[in-house]
Design a protein around this motif. Structure first.
Motif, PDB file in Angstrom:
ATOM      1  N   ILE A 101      33.443  34.370  34.739  1.00  0.00           N
ATOM      2  CA  ILE A 101      33.065  35.166  35.914  1.00  0.00           C
ATOM      3  C   ILE A 101      33.157  34.337  37.187  1.00  0.00           C
ATOM      4  O   ILE A 101      33.567  34.841  38.240  1.00  0.00           O
ATOM      5  CB  ILE A 101      31.643  35.742  35.739  1.00  0.00           C
ATOM      6  CG1 ILE A 101      31.646  36.806  34.633  1.00  0.00           C
ATOM      7  CG2 ILE A 101      31.140  36.345  37.046  1.00  0.00           C
ATOM      8  CD1 ILE A 101      30.289  37.406  34.366  1.00  0.00           C
ATOM      9  N   THR A 102      32.788  33.069  37.123  1.00  0.00           N
ATOM     10  CA  THR A 102      32.878  32.231  38.323  1.00  0.00           C
ATOM     11  C   THR A 102      34.328  32.056  38.763  1.00  0.00           C
ATOM     12  O   THR A 102      34.623  31.974  39.958  1.00  0.00           O
ATOM     13  CB  THR A 102      32.246  30.848  38.086  1.00  0.00           C
ATOM     14  OG1 THR A 102      32.895  30.199  36.981  1.00  0.00           O
ATOM     15  CG2 THR A 102      30.762  30.970  37.780  1.00  0.00           C
ATOM     16  N   GLU A 103      35.243  32.022  37.784  1.00  0.00           N
ATOM     17  CA  GLU A 103      36.670  31.941  38.119  1.00  0.00           C
ATOM     18  C   GLU A 103      37.119  33.203  38.837  1.00  0.00           C
ATOM     19  O   GLU A 103      37.893  33.162  39.797  1.00  0.00           O
ATOM     20  CB  GLU A 103      37.485  31.726  36.837  1.00  0.00           C
ATOM     21  CG  GLU A 103      38.977  31.532  37.074  1.00  0.00           C
ATOM     22  CD  GLU A 103      39.746  31.358  35.790  1.00  0.00           C
ATOM     23  OE1 GLU A 103      40.968  31.164  35.856  1.00  0.00           O
ATOM     24  OE2 GLU A 103      39.125  31.414  34.706  1.00  0.00           O
ATOM     25  N   GLN A 104      36.608  34.348  38.377  1.00  0.00           N
ATOM     26  CA  GLN A 104      36.934  35.608  39.044  1.00  0.00           C
ATOM     27  C   GLN A 104      36.388  35.628  40.466  1.00  0.00           C
ATOM     28  O   GLN A 104      37.080  36.064  41.395  1.00  0.00           O
ATOM     29  CB  GLN A 104      36.354  36.779  38.244  1.00  0.00           C
ATOM     30  CG  GLN A 104      37.070  37.052  36.930  1.00  0.00           C
ATOM     31  CD  GLN A 104      36.471  38.247  36.209  1.00  0.00           C
ATOM     32  OE1 GLN A 104      35.271  38.494  36.273  1.00  0.00           O
ATOM     33  NE2 GLN A 104      37.309  38.990  35.533  1.00  0.00           N
ATOM     34  N   ASN A 105      35.162  35.129  40.641  1.00  0.00           N
ATOM     35  CA  ASN A 105      34.565  35.110  41.981  1.00  0.00           C
ATOM     36  C   ASN A 105      35.352  34.203  42.924  1.00  0.00           C
ATOM     37  O   ASN A 105      35.579  34.546  44.091  1.00  0.00           O
ATOM     38  CB  ASN A 105      33.110  34.656  41.903  1.00  0.00           C
ATOM     39  CG  ASN A 105      32.217  35.670  41.201  1.00  0.00           C
ATOM     40  OD1 ASN A 105      32.570  36.846  41.113  1.00  0.00           O
ATOM     41  ND2 ASN A 105      31.086  35.227  40.725  1.00  0.00           N
ATOM     42  N   ARG A 106      35.760  33.039  42.412  1.00  0.00           N
ATOM     43  CA  ARG A 106      36.576  32.136  43.235  1.00  0.00           C
ATOM     44  C   ARG A 106      37.912  32.780  43.583  1.00  0.00           C
ATOM     45  O   ARG A 106      38.410  32.627  44.700  1.00  0.00           O
ATOM     46  CB  ARG A 106      36.813  30.813  42.504  1.00  0.00           C
ATOM     47  CG  ARG A 106      35.592  29.918  42.408  1.00  0.00           C
ATOM     48  CD  ARG A 106      35.965  28.507  41.974  1.00  0.00           C
ATOM     49  NE  ARG A 106      36.611  28.500  40.664  1.00  0.00           N
ATOM     50  CZ  ARG A 106      35.948  28.347  39.528  1.00  0.00           C
ATOM     51  NH1 ARG A 106      34.633  28.208  39.538  1.00  0.00           N
ATOM     52  NH2 ARG A 106      36.589  28.342  38.377  1.00  0.00           N
ATOM     53  N   ALA A 107      38.476  33.503  42.619  1.00  0.00           N
ATOM     54  CA  ALA A 107      39.757  34.168  42.867  1.00  0.00           C
ATOM     55  C   ALA A 107      39.619  35.221  43.971  1.00  0.00           C
ATOM     56  O   ALA A 107      40.503  35.362  44.818  1.00  0.00           O
ATOM     57  CB  ALA A 107      40.269  34.811  41.580  1.00  0.00           C
ATOM     58  N   ARG A 108      38.501  35.966  43.968  1.00  0.00           N
ATOM     59  CA  ARG A 108      38.289  36.978  45.014  1.00  0.00           C
ATOM     60  C   ARG A 108      38.178  36.327  46.390  1.00  0.00           C
ATOM     61  O   ARG A 108      38.715  36.836  47.384  1.00  0.00           O
ATOM     62  CB  ARG A 108      37.037  37.794  44.692  1.00  0.00           C
ATOM     63  CG  ARG A 108      37.173  38.666  43.452  1.00  0.00           C
ATOM     64  CD  ARG A 108      35.973  39.589  43.291  1.00  0.00           C
ATOM     65  NE  ARG A 108      36.049  40.296  42.020  1.00  0.00           N
ATOM     66  CZ  ARG A 108      35.355  39.957  40.942  1.00  0.00           C
ATOM     67  NH1 ARG A 108      34.538  38.927  40.979  1.00  0.00           N
ATOM     68  NH2 ARG A 108      35.470  40.657  39.826  1.00  0.00           N
ATOM     69  N   GLN A 109      37.460  35.200  46.454  1.00  0.00           N
ATOM     70  CA  GLN A 109      37.328  34.505  47.734  1.00  0.00           C
ATOM     71  C   GLN A 109      38.679  33.973  48.213  1.00  0.00           C
ATOM     72  O   GLN A 109      39.041  34.119  49.394  1.00  0.00           O
ATOM     73  CB  GLN A 109      36.332  33.344  47.584  1.00  0.00           C
ATOM     74  CG  GLN A 109      34.899  33.801  47.328  1.00  0.00           C
ATOM     75  CD  GLN A 109      33.974  32.642  46.984  1.00  0.00           C
ATOM     76  OE1 GLN A 109      34.415  31.500  46.846  1.00  0.00           O
ATOM     77  NE2 GLN A 109      32.702  32.925  46.834  1.00  0.00           N
ATOM     78  N   ASN A 110      39.418  33.363  47.311  1.00  0.00           N
ATOM     79  CA  ASN A 110      40.734  32.830  47.676  1.00  0.00           C
ATOM     80  C   ASN A 110      41.721  33.930  48.025  1.00  0.00           C
ATOM     81  O   ASN A 110      42.613  33.735  48.861  1.00  0.00           O
ATOM     82  CB  ASN A 110      41.292  31.972  46.537  1.00  0.00           C
ATOM     83  CG  ASN A 110      40.520  30.686  46.347  1.00  0.00           C
ATOM     84  OD1 ASN A 110      39.921  30.179  47.284  1.00  0.00           O
ATOM     85  ND2 ASN A 110      40.529  30.150  45.135  1.00  0.00           N
ATOM     86  N   LEU A 111      41.544  35.093  47.378  1.00  0.00           N
ATOM     87  CA  LEU A 111      42.439  36.222  47.665  1.00  0.00           C
ATOM     88  C   LEU A 111      42.320  36.645  49.121  1.00  0.00           C
ATOM     89  O   LEU A 111      43.330  36.940  49.782  1.00  0.00           O
ATOM     90  CB  LEU A 111      42.099  37.390  46.731  1.00  0.00           C
ATOM     91  CG  LEU A 111      42.989  38.635  46.838  1.00  0.00           C
ATOM     92  CD1 LEU A 111      44.441  38.287  46.549  1.00  0.00           C
ATOM     93  CD2 LEU A 111      42.496  39.708  45.868  1.00  0.00           C
ATOM     94  N   GLY A 112      41.106  36.670  49.650  1.00  0.00           N
ATOM     95  CA  GLY A 112      40.914  37.035  51.053  1.00  0.00           C
ATOM     96  C   GLY A 112      41.605  36.064  51.989  1.00  0.00           C
ATOM     97  O   GLY A 112      42.222  36.462  52.993  1.00  0.00           O
ATOM     98  N   ILE A 113      41.526  34.763  51.648  1.00  0.00           N
ATOM     99  CA  ILE A 113      42.181  33.738  52.471  1.00  0.00           C
ATOM    100  C   ILE A 113      43.694  33.901  52.427  1.00  0.00           C
ATOM    101  O   ILE A 113      44.381  33.846  53.460  1.00  0.00           O
ATOM    102  CB  ILE A 113      41.765  32.333  51.990  1.00  0.00           C
ATOM    103  CG1 ILE A 113      40.263  32.124  52.191  1.00  0.00           C
ATOM    104  CG2 ILE A 113      42.558  31.248  52.732  1.00  0.00           C
ATOM    105  CD1 ILE A 113      39.729  30.867  51.539  1.00  0.00           C
ATOM    106  N   VAL A 114      44.230  34.114  51.225  1.00  0.00           N
ATOM    107  CA  VAL A 114      45.682  34.256  51.075  1.00  0.00           C
ATOM    108  C   VAL A 114      46.192  35.498  51.797  1.00  0.00           C
ATOM    109  O   VAL A 114      47.238  35.464  52.465  1.00  0.00           O
ATOM    110  CB  VAL A 114      46.055  34.301  49.577  1.00  0.00           C
ATOM    111  CG1 VAL A 114      47.510  34.735  49.388  1.00  0.00           C
ATOM    112  CG2 VAL A 114      45.828  32.939  48.936  1.00  0.00           C
ATOM    113  N   GLU A 115      45.466  36.596  51.699  1.00  0.00           N
ATOM    114  CA  GLU A 115      45.903  37.829  52.370  1.00  0.00           C
ATOM    115  C   GLU A 115      45.892  37.659  53.892  1.00  0.00           C
ATOM    116  O   GLU A 115      46.780  38.182  54.591  1.00  0.00           O
ATOM    117  CB  GLU A 115      45.010  38.999  51.948  1.00  0.00           C
ATOM    118  CG  GLU A 115      45.293  39.455  50.519  1.00  0.00           C
ATOM    119  CD  GLU A 115      44.409  40.596  50.086  1.00  0.00           C
ATOM    120  OE1 GLU A 115      43.307  40.740  50.664  1.00  0.00           O
ATOM    121  OE2 GLU A 115      44.806  41.341  49.161  1.00  0.00           O
ATOM    122  N   ASN A 116      44.930  36.929  54.414  1.00  0.00           N
ATOM    123  CA  ASN A 116      44.884  36.659  55.852  1.00  0.00           C
ATOM    124  C   ASN A 116      46.083  35.802  56.283  1.00  0.00           C
ATOM    125  O   ASN A 116      46.750  36.088  57.291  1.00  0.00           O
ATOM    126  CB  ASN A 116      43.579  35.948  56.201  1.00  0.00           C
ATOM    127  CG  ASN A 116      43.425  35.711  57.696  1.00  0.00           C
ATOM    128  OD1 ASN A 116      43.530  36.629  58.492  1.00  0.00           O
ATOM    129  ND2 ASN A 116      43.171  34.461  58.060  1.00  0.00           N
TER     130      ASN A 116
END
Length: 312
Positions: free
Chosen positions: A215-230
């Protein structure tokens, strides 16, 4: 809830058996592990300081089970059960214990003058775990296999990488302290904390088949996804405004890389990278001064380690 111990819990070091409080301290730890509902503990090097018979006598009337799939006597007979099967909230869990392998037989008890010293040997770790995990899956039909690995880190890592049928490997030997869950080819390696200073808490979601997702990997992925999309949006804006052919090609390459990264992060964030419907979340409870001691247990401890003593 299933309470387990990965071993190496009873003695301060491999050569601490001669200390005046060593035996009493180990007996207290065994009794408290049992009283606190620990279902099983692997037999590690720092548990064998006073020998196999000491461990067997100390747990003869206990619910706590000592496990080792590879520790045998000089005739090849196992000293301890290889595994335990238990039901936890309707989930059938198989717990395997494993001890360090030894190149040659070693003493199974401290030497006593005038008596032959019993010997023991640690068989190779991977084959022992593989055989027991297969048996648990095929014969016991368990839903989950946890290995309590009282072995060096590299050995536990190989089990997680190579042994099919194992879900989690909880490792103790060097006192590595707390850390992160490390996903390997077959299983996830879990550090349980160091010498009773932390309590590792592994929460499992068992909503379907497949491998476990962190789950922590999923949470990190969501945070990084926002950065990548920006960053992707900015790269596309610059690409659209650029007139120079060379710079335009550079922006196109950057956009392609960011889009690939976004796709990979989306898979992890959505839990679909492996198709797994099962999850795990590792956290630690720090057993410091903010966690109150049980008064009755504290009295027992102070009989062995009086307040103000060097060991207290």
């Amino acid at each position: 809830m299933l309470v387990l111990d990965a071993g190496n819990a009873l003695f301060r070091s491999r050569d601490s058996g001669e200390a005046p409080d060593a035996k009493a301290r180990a007996e207290l730890l065994l009794s408290q592990l049992d009283a606190q509902g620990t279902a099983a503990m692997a037999v590690g090097t720092r548990d064998l300081v006073l020998g196999v018979d000491f461990l067997k006598k100390g747990t003869k009337k206990a619910k706590l089970k000592l496990l080792s799939a590879n520790l045998v006597d000089d005739k090849g007979t196992p000293f301890f059960p290889a595994s335990l099967v238990t039901d936890v909230g309707g989930v059938k869990v198989g717990v395997v214990g494993v001890s360090p392998a030894t190149a040659q037989p070693v003493a199974a008890a401290p030497p006593v003058k005038g008596r032959p010293t019993p010997m023991m040997k640690g068989l190779p770790v991977e084959p022992a775990v593989a055989a027991e995990a297969k048996r648990l899956r095929e014969q016991e039909k368990v839903d989950l296999v946890v290995v309590l690995a009282a072995v060096p880190y590299d050995e536990a890592l190989r089990v997680a990488e190579r042994v099919e049928g194992v879900d989690f490997v909880v490792q103790s030997h060097e006192g590595r302290g707390q850390g992160i869950a490390q996903r390997q080819a077959f299983a996830t390696l879990i550090p349980p904390g160091d010498r009773g200073r932390q309590l590792a808490k592994l929460e499992l979601g068992l909503d379907g088949p497949g491998r476990f997702t962190d789950i922590t990997e999923q949470n990190r992925a969501r945070q990084n996804l926002g950065i990548v999309e920006n960053n992707l949006a900015k790269a596309k804006e610059r690409l659209a405004a650029e007139k120079d052919a060379a710079k335009k090609a550079s922006y196109e390459q950057a956009v392609a890389g960011l889009e690939a990264r976004r796709a990979a992060l989306k898979k992890v964030a959505e839990g679909s990278a492996t198709g797994a419907a099962r999850t795990h979340l590792l956290s630690y409870i720090q057993l410091g001064s903010d966690v109150p001691a049980d008064p009755a247990v504290q009295k027992l401890v102070e009989r062995i380690e009086p307040p103000g003593s060097a060991a207290h």
